[in-house]
Write a protein that holds these residues in place. Structure first.
Motif, PDB file in Angstrom:
ATOM      1  N   TYR A   1      41.152  43.286  37.074  1.00  0.00           N
ATOM      2  CA  TYR A   1      40.994  44.587  37.621  1.00  0.00           C
ATOM      3  C   TYR A   1      42.024  45.572  36.776  1.00  0.00           C
ATOM      4  N   ALA A   2      43.386  45.195  36.907  1.00  0.00           N
ATOM      5  CA  ALA A   2      44.462  45.716  36.240  1.00  0.00           C
ATOM      6  C   ALA A   2      44.152  45.791  34.618  1.00  0.00           C
ATOM      7  N   SER A   3      43.547  44.882  34.038  1.00  0.00           N
ATOM      8  CA  SER A   3      43.282  44.896  32.609  1.00  0.00           C
ATOM      9  C   SER A   3      42.278  46.098  32.010  1.00  0.00           C
ATOM     10  N   VAL A   4      41.210  45.947  33.009  1.00  0.00           N
ATOM     11  CA  VAL A   4      40.338  47.198  32.829  1.00  0.00           C
ATOM     12  C   VAL A   4      40.824  48.361  33.125  1.00  0.00           C
ATOM     13  N   ALA A   5      41.628  48.672  34.189  1.00  0.00           N
ATOM     14  CA  ALA A   5      42.193  49.971  34.529  1.00  0.00           C
ATOM     15  C   ALA A   5      43.084  50.368  33.412  1.00  0.00           C
ATOM     16  N   VAL A   6      44.027  49.498  32.642  1.00  0.00           N
ATOM     17  CA  VAL A   6      44.854  49.867  31.467  1.00  0.00           C
ATOM     18  C   VAL A   6      43.856  50.290  30.402  1.00  0.00           C
ATOM     19  N   VAL A   7      42.898  49.820  30.086  1.00  0.00           N
ATOM     20  CA  VAL A   7      41.801  50.427  28.977  1.00  0.00           C
ATOM     21  C   VAL A   7      41.324  51.776  29.432  1.00  0.00           C
ATOM     22  N   VAL A   8      40.670  51.872  30.761  1.00  0.00           N
ATOM     23  CA  VAL A   8      40.159  52.969  31.256  1.00  0.00           C
ATOM     24  C   VAL A   8      41.137  54.086  31.027  1.00  0.00           C
ATOM     25  N   ILE A   9      42.439  53.916  31.483  1.00  0.00           N
ATOM     26  CA  ILE A   9      43.234  55.022  31.430  1.00  0.00           C
ATOM     27  C   ILE A   9      43.529  55.356  30.054  1.00  0.00           C
TER      28      ILE A   9
ATOM     29  N   ILE B   1      34.714  34.527  49.965  1.00  0.00           N
ATOM     30  CA  ILE B   1      33.971  34.532  48.810  1.00  0.00           C
ATOM     31  C   ILE B   1      33.942  33.034  48.205  1.00  0.00           C
ATOM     32  N   GLY B   2      34.778  32.155  48.819  1.00  0.00           N
ATOM     33  CA  GLY B   2      35.244  30.873  48.444  1.00  0.00           C
ATOM     34  C   GLY B   2      36.019  30.831  47.261  1.00  0.00           C
ATOM     35  N   ALA B   3      37.059  31.542  47.081  1.00  0.00           N
ATOM     36  CA  ALA B   3      38.017  31.535  45.929  1.00  0.00           C
ATOM     37  C   ALA B   3      39.356  30.863  46.245  1.00  0.00           C
ATOM     38  N   SER B   4      39.872  30.503  45.429  1.00  0.00           N
ATOM     39  CA  SER B   4      41.167  29.761  45.639  1.00  0.00           C
ATOM     40  C   SER B   4      42.380  31.007  45.351  1.00  0.00           C
ATOM     41  N   PRO B   5      43.636  30.596  45.702  1.00  0.00           N
ATOM     42  CA  PRO B   5      44.703  31.943  45.313  1.00  0.00           C
ATOM     43  C   PRO B   5      44.733  31.997  43.951  1.00  0.00           C
ATOM     44  N   ASP B   6      44.728  31.227  43.274  1.00  0.00           N
ATOM     45  CA  ASP B   6      44.744  31.479  41.604  1.00  0.00           C
ATOM     46  C   ASP B   6      43.453  32.197  40.969  1.00  0.00           C
ATOM     47  N   GLN B   7      42.426  31.853  41.573  1.00  0.00           N
ATOM     48  CA  GLN B   7      41.011  32.718  41.248  1.00  0.00           C
ATOM     49  C   GLN B   7      41.403  34.005  41.739  1.00  0.00           C
ATOM     50  N   TYR B   8      41.771  34.287  42.838  1.00  0.00           N
ATOM     51  CA  TYR B   8      41.845  35.558  43.419  1.00  0.00           C
ATOM     52  C   TYR B   8      43.018  36.438  42.587  1.00  0.00           C
ATOM     53  N   SER B   9      44.038  35.732  42.150  1.00  0.00           N
ATOM     54  CA  SER B   9      45.239  36.227  41.203  1.00  0.00           C
ATOM     55  C   SER B   9      44.381  36.797  39.740  1.00  0.00           C
ATOM     56  N   THR B  10      43.135  35.971  39.299  1.00  0.00           N
ATOM     57  CA  THR B  10      42.689  36.208  38.288  1.00  0.00           C
ATOM     58  C   THR B  10      41.698  37.476  38.378  1.00  0.00           C
ATOM     59  N   VAL B  11      41.191  37.775  39.567  1.00  0.00           N
ATOM     60  CA  VAL B  11      40.488  38.903  40.010  1.00  0.00           C
ATOM     61  C   VAL B  11      41.565  40.345  39.745  1.00  0.00           C
ATOM     62  N   ALA B  12      42.863  40.190  40.142  1.00  0.00           N
ATOM     63  CA  ALA B  12      43.589  41.166  40.231  1.00  0.00           C
ATOM     64  C   ALA B  12      43.961  41.432  38.817  1.00  0.00           C
TER      65      ALA B  12
ATOM     66  N   HIS C   1      28.906  43.454  48.962  1.00  0.00           N
ATOM     67  CA  HIS C   1      27.727  42.489  48.981  1.00  0.00           C
ATOM     68  C   HIS C   1      27.953  40.953  48.121  1.00  0.00           C
ATOM     69  N   ALA C   2      29.243  40.879  47.738  1.00  0.00           N
ATOM     70  CA  ALA C   2      29.824  40.069  46.986  1.00  0.00           C
ATOM     71  C   ALA C   2      29.990  38.477  47.793  1.00  0.00           C
ATOM     72  N   ASP C   3      29.142  37.396  47.540  1.00  0.00           N
ATOM     73  CA  ASP C   3      29.154  36.241  48.163  1.00  0.00           C
ATOM     74  C   ASP C   3      29.735  34.929  47.346  1.00  0.00           C
ATOM     75  N   SER C   4      30.234  35.306  46.305  1.00  0.00           N
ATOM     76  CA  SER C   4      30.839  34.301  45.473  1.00  0.00           C
ATOM     77  C   SER C   4      32.060  34.879  44.589  1.00  0.00           C
ATOM     78  N   TYR C   5      33.163  34.022  44.115  1.00  0.00           N
ATOM     79  CA  TYR C   5      34.065  34.387  43.273  1.00  0.00           C
ATOM     80  C   TYR C   5      33.452  35.203  42.018  1.00  0.00           C
ATOM     81  N   GLU C   6      32.735  34.759  41.436  1.00  0.00           N
ATOM     82  CA  GLU C   6      32.081  35.349  40.138  1.00  0.00           C
ATOM     83  C   GLU C   6      31.568  36.771  40.627  1.00  0.00           C
ATOM     84  N   THR C   7      30.869  37.046  41.417  1.00  0.00           N
ATOM     85  CA  THR C   7      30.224  38.321  41.873  1.00  0.00           C
ATOM     86  C   THR C   7      31.329  39.243  42.209  1.00  0.00           C
ATOM     87  N   PHE C   8      32.339  38.791  43.037  1.00  0.00           N
ATOM     88  CA  PHE C   8      33.359  39.553  43.343  1.00  0.00           C
ATOM     89  C   PHE C   8      34.105  39.992  42.223  1.00  0.00           C
TER      90      PHE C   8
END
Length: 237
Positions: free
Chosen positions: A60-68, A46-57, A100-107
């Motif tokens: 994900y976790a912040s959405v999970a906190v609100v849903v719970i 997806i063309g993401a750097s390690p720090d961008q991938y950490s932002t994805v994590a 189907h994600a092909d970029s950092y933003e869509t992922f």
């Protein structure tokens, strides 16, 4: 949360109930484990750097906190069965978007959608055990929950390595989507009852917004500290 639970089920736990308990935990630990073990190949695709991938994590976790935090509020209004079924469909949709994600933003967006469904799976599994009346039969539910955790944790690295070795990383998410959709029929064993209006809890939008923003910022700072601690230490603090 227990006040939102419907009436207990018969003392002999149905197999579909045990399947639901075990599968919910398996799916959650499986998808989280596979995404973690496949981080490097996914970043490359997806063309993401390690720090961008950490932002994805962090997202994900912040959405999970609100849903719970909203789980009880939702269950009281739609019932236990519809809540779990909705979670499974949201997880499947998010997994398909990830595949189907092909970029950092869509992922990033796809993982946040996936979090809407996966966030409450372990909690749902744990609380579903309470549908079995206090008796030796409840240990079957606890056993199903623990087995799901063990299976998910054990299968995740093996499946991730096999899929990545075959250069088919989207299969990780196709597998998750297939598992969630396959579990839908088993959820018919869950009760449909909702809480009476007088017993329903209230949602607090300002508190939820603060929880969402605060959890994301804390997680974002923790993730960024691996990369920017010495360069931007004051900003992170």
């Amino acid at each position: 949360m227990t006040s939102a639970m419907p009436s207990a089920m018969p003392s002999a736990p149905p197999r579909r109930l045990l399947l639901t308990i075990g599968a919910l935990t398996t799916i959650d630990f499986l998808q989280n484990g596979m995404v973690a073990f496949s981080a490097a190949p996914i970043m490359g695709e997806i063309g993401a750097s390690p720090d961008q991938y950490s932002t994805v994590a962090a997202a994900y976790a912040s959405v999970a906190v609100v849903v719970i935090a909203l789980q009880r509020w939702i269950v009281e209004r739609v019932g236990w069965r519809r809540y779990v079924q909705g979670s499974l469909m949201a997880a499947a949709l998010g997994a398909l978007l990830c595949a189907h994600a092909d970029s950092y933003e869509t992922f990033l967006v796809a993982r946040m959608v996936m979090a809407l469904g996966c966030a409450g799976m372990v909690t749902s599994s744990r609380l579903t055990v309470n549908l079995i009346p206090p008796s030796p039969a409840r240990f079957f539910g606890i056993k199903a929950l623990a087995s799901g955790v063990c299976c998910g944790m054990a299968l995740a690295p093996w499946l991730a390595s096999a899929i990545v070795s075959a250069d088919r990383w989207p299969l990780i998410f196709w597998l998750v989507a297939g598992c969630t959709l396959a579990l839908l029929p088993a959820t018919s064993v869950l009760p449909e009852a909702t809480a009476p209006p007088a017993q329903r809890s209230d949602a607090h939008p300002i508190r939820l917004a603060a929880l969402a923003v605060g959890s994301f910022l804390v997680l974002y700072v923790l993730q960024r500290s691996y990369y920017d601690f010495y360069a931007d230490r004051l900003w992170l603090v």
